[in-house]
Scaffold this motif. Structure first.
Motif, mmCIF file in Angstrom:
data_model
loop_
_atom_site.group_PDB
_atom_site.id
_atom_site.type_symbol
_atom_site.label_atom_id
_atom_site.label_comp_id
_atom_site.label_asym_id
_atom_site.label_seq_id
_atom_site.Cartn_x
_atom_site.Cartn_y
_atom_site.Cartn_z
ATOM 1 N N LEU A 1 -0.327 5.094 -11.524
ATOM 2 C CA LEU A 1 0.045 5.078 -11.353
ATOM 3 C C LEU A 1 0.334 6.268 -13.013
ATOM 4 N N GLU B 1 -1.744 7.868 -0.472
ATOM 5 C CA GLU B 1 -2.281 7.091 -1.792
ATOM 6 C C GLU B 1 -3.742 6.799 -2.030
ATOM 7 N N SER C 1 -4.645 2.633 -3.545
ATOM 8 C CA SER C 1 -3.346 2.333 -3.880
ATOM 9 C C SER C 1 -2.728 1.317 -3.435
ATOM 10 N N SER D 1 0.948 -0.895 0.308
ATOM 11 C CA SER D 1 -0.339 -0.150 0.055
ATOM 12 C C SER D 1 1.041 1.144 -0.126
ATOM 13 N N LEU D 2 1.068 1.938 -0.970
ATOM 14 C CA LEU D 2 1.410 3.506 -1.127
ATOM 15 C C LEU D 2 0.828 4.220 0.096
ATOM 16 N N PHE E 1 0.275 12.005 -8.140
ATOM 17 C CA PHE E 1 0.900 11.138 -7.377
ATOM 18 C C PHE E 1 2.185 11.694 -6.745
ATOM 19 N N GLY E 2 2.256 11.317 -5.660
ATOM 20 C CA GLY E 2 3.733 11.972 -5.168
ATOM 21 C C GLY E 2 5.396 11.368 -5.732
#
Length: 109
Positions: free
Chosen positions: A78, A52, A55, A48-49, A83-84
């Motif tokens: 993505l 986000e 995600s 898991s991001l 998104f970072g």
């Protein structure tokens, strides 16, 4: 109306990683959870991001194909908008994590 309800409880070590701005949570998908997901067993983690929403995806971190930026871009959606970090940054971080996990396994032997 009644519905089937299944539950499986497993106490596992959740891992938190941060590398170069990429923050991840990994939950091991034990073989016993195979009835709930096709992707379970040795090497599989729900990745898991952090930060986000929506995600998370199961990955086999023992498989080099799991670190391909194009694969990660598709599975984690993505699209580089909002998104970072990029798929390449995620791939590099997952490679570091896979090395760390292999090192942990070596300590257990």
């Amino acid at each position: 109306m009644t519905a089937n309800f299944e539950k499986y409880l497993s106490h596992v070590g959740v891992r938190f990683y941060r590398s170069g701005g990429v923050e991840l949570v990994l939950v091991p998908l034990m073989r016993e959870t195979a009835s709930f997901t096709r992707s379970a067993g040795d090497g599989y983690f729900l990745v898991s991001l952090m930060g986000e929403p929506g995600s998370a995806y199961p990955l086999n971190l023992r498989s080099p194909g799991s670190y391909e930026p194009a694969y990660l871009e598709k599975k984690f959606k993505l699209d580089r908008r909002g998104f970072g970090y990029t798929p390449e940054e995620l791939a590099a971080t997952l490679r570091l994590i896979a090395d760390d996990l292999a090192h942990e396994e070596g300590l257990d032997q």
